[in-house]
Design an enzyme around this catalytic site. Structure first.
Site, short mmCIF file in Angstrom:
data_model
loop_
_atom_site.label_atom_id
_atom_site.label_comp_id
_atom_site.label_asym_id
_atom_site.label_seq_id
_atom_site.Cartn_x
_atom_site.Cartn_y
_atom_site.Cartn_z
CG LEU A 26 -1.88 1.11 1.44
CD1 LEU A 26 -3.05 0.92 0.47
CD2 LEU A 26 -2.37 1.16 2.87
CG HIS A 27 2.25 3.00 -3.15
ND1 HIS A 27 2.01 1.68 -3.52
CD2 HIS A 27 2.18 3.72 -4.29
CE1 HIS A 27 1.81 1.63 -4.83
NE2 HIS A 27 1.89 2.85 -5.33
#
Length: 267
Positions: free
Chosen positions: A175-176
């Site tokens: 996740l970013h």
DNA sequence: GTTCTAGAAC
DNA sequence: GTTCTAGAAC
């Protein structure tokens, strides 16, 4: 970085070296332009093959050990894993001190390797969350924290406005949160896909994602076909909604806004 | 994610 | 002829 088989790093396809034991510590980040997760160590192991594919680069030195291993394994070449190695690049980057801008016990902030604006950061959770698909309500404090640290780093650039959000279908594992200045002034911004990934509904604002998780308890990545539709959206300026026929014209048009804003801040 | 390039668009 | 992009390869 400990080796995690879930990410199934792929040996470079031209390298005969396969290793079924364990991956040693990875000393480099992805900025060093080879596959950090490859069993063979990337192009350093296969300089002659690498230069065959990428003649404009030259290998730093021949790695004779790796060449010997490759030769020993030449009759035992495994099919490369399907998951491509580049997708794990963020995992390597967030372990590398050279890549890290800021960090705390929950998150790591790195600079995007190919920034699509003058300032482009990625906020990554230390927790192993591969994508927005894996989020649930328990992650809400983390998501709030990710945005807060993003806001904090954006404040360091008071003359720029920032966008905070996630791609609806991300390419990279982990996740970013994108923290990106809205000038979109960057040599790395090249394609329609780049543009539309930040200026259409493909970009889910951090606040929107938090609301979705609060409401539904989950979020779902969009399908490949929906992603393609969004990527094919005609080019539109995110500030004045002007339509542009191609990327060079769009980038030229963005200069108008940059100059306008520069003028405004200097007043 | 990027790079590379064939062929579409101009 | 040159510019631009879509899609395959990585």
């Amino acid at each position: 970085m400990n080796f995690n088989y879930n990410y199934a790093p792929t040996p470079a396809p031209w390298c005969g070296y396969t290793n079924s034991v364990s991956l040693p510590n990875i000393p480099h980040c992805w900025h060093h332009s080879y596959n950090p997760a490859c069993f063979c160590g990337g192009w350093e192991c296969c300089p002659e093959q690498y230069s065959q594919y990428y003649s404009h680069y030259s290998a730093p030195y021949p790695n004779t050990d790796a060449m010997k291993r490759r030769s020993e394994n030449s009759n035992n070449v495994e099919e490369p894993a399907k998951k491509t190695f580049w997708a794990a690049g963020l995992l390597a980057a967030m372990e590398d001190p050279q890549c890290i801008v800021k960090q705390d016990d929950k998150i790591v902030i790195i600079q995007d390797k190919y920034p699509k604006a003058e300032f482009h950061y990625l906020v990554l959770p230390r927790e192993d969350i591969s994508s927005i698909n894996k989020l649930n309500r328990e992650h809400l404090p983390l998501l709030e924290h990710m945005e807060a640290v993003g806001q904090e780093i954006a404040k360091e650039h008071p003359n720029h406005k920032f966008q905070f959000g996630y791609h609806a279908l991300a390419s990279m594992i982990r996740l970013h949160l994108h923290v990106i200045s809205d000038d979109f002034n960057s040599l790395s911004l090249k394609t329609k896909k780049h543009w539309n990934s930040f200026t259409t509904s493909f970009f889910i604002s951090s606040q929107d994602l938090i609301e979705i998780i609060k409401r539904d308890g989950k979020a779902k990545e969009i399908s490949r076909s929906h992603a393609k539709e969004l990527m094919d959206t005609p080019l539109k300026c995110h500030k004045c909604k002007m339509m542009l026929s191609n990327m060079p014209k769009l980038k030229q048009h963005l200069l108008v806004h940059r100059l306008k804003e520069k003028h405004a801040t200097e007043k």
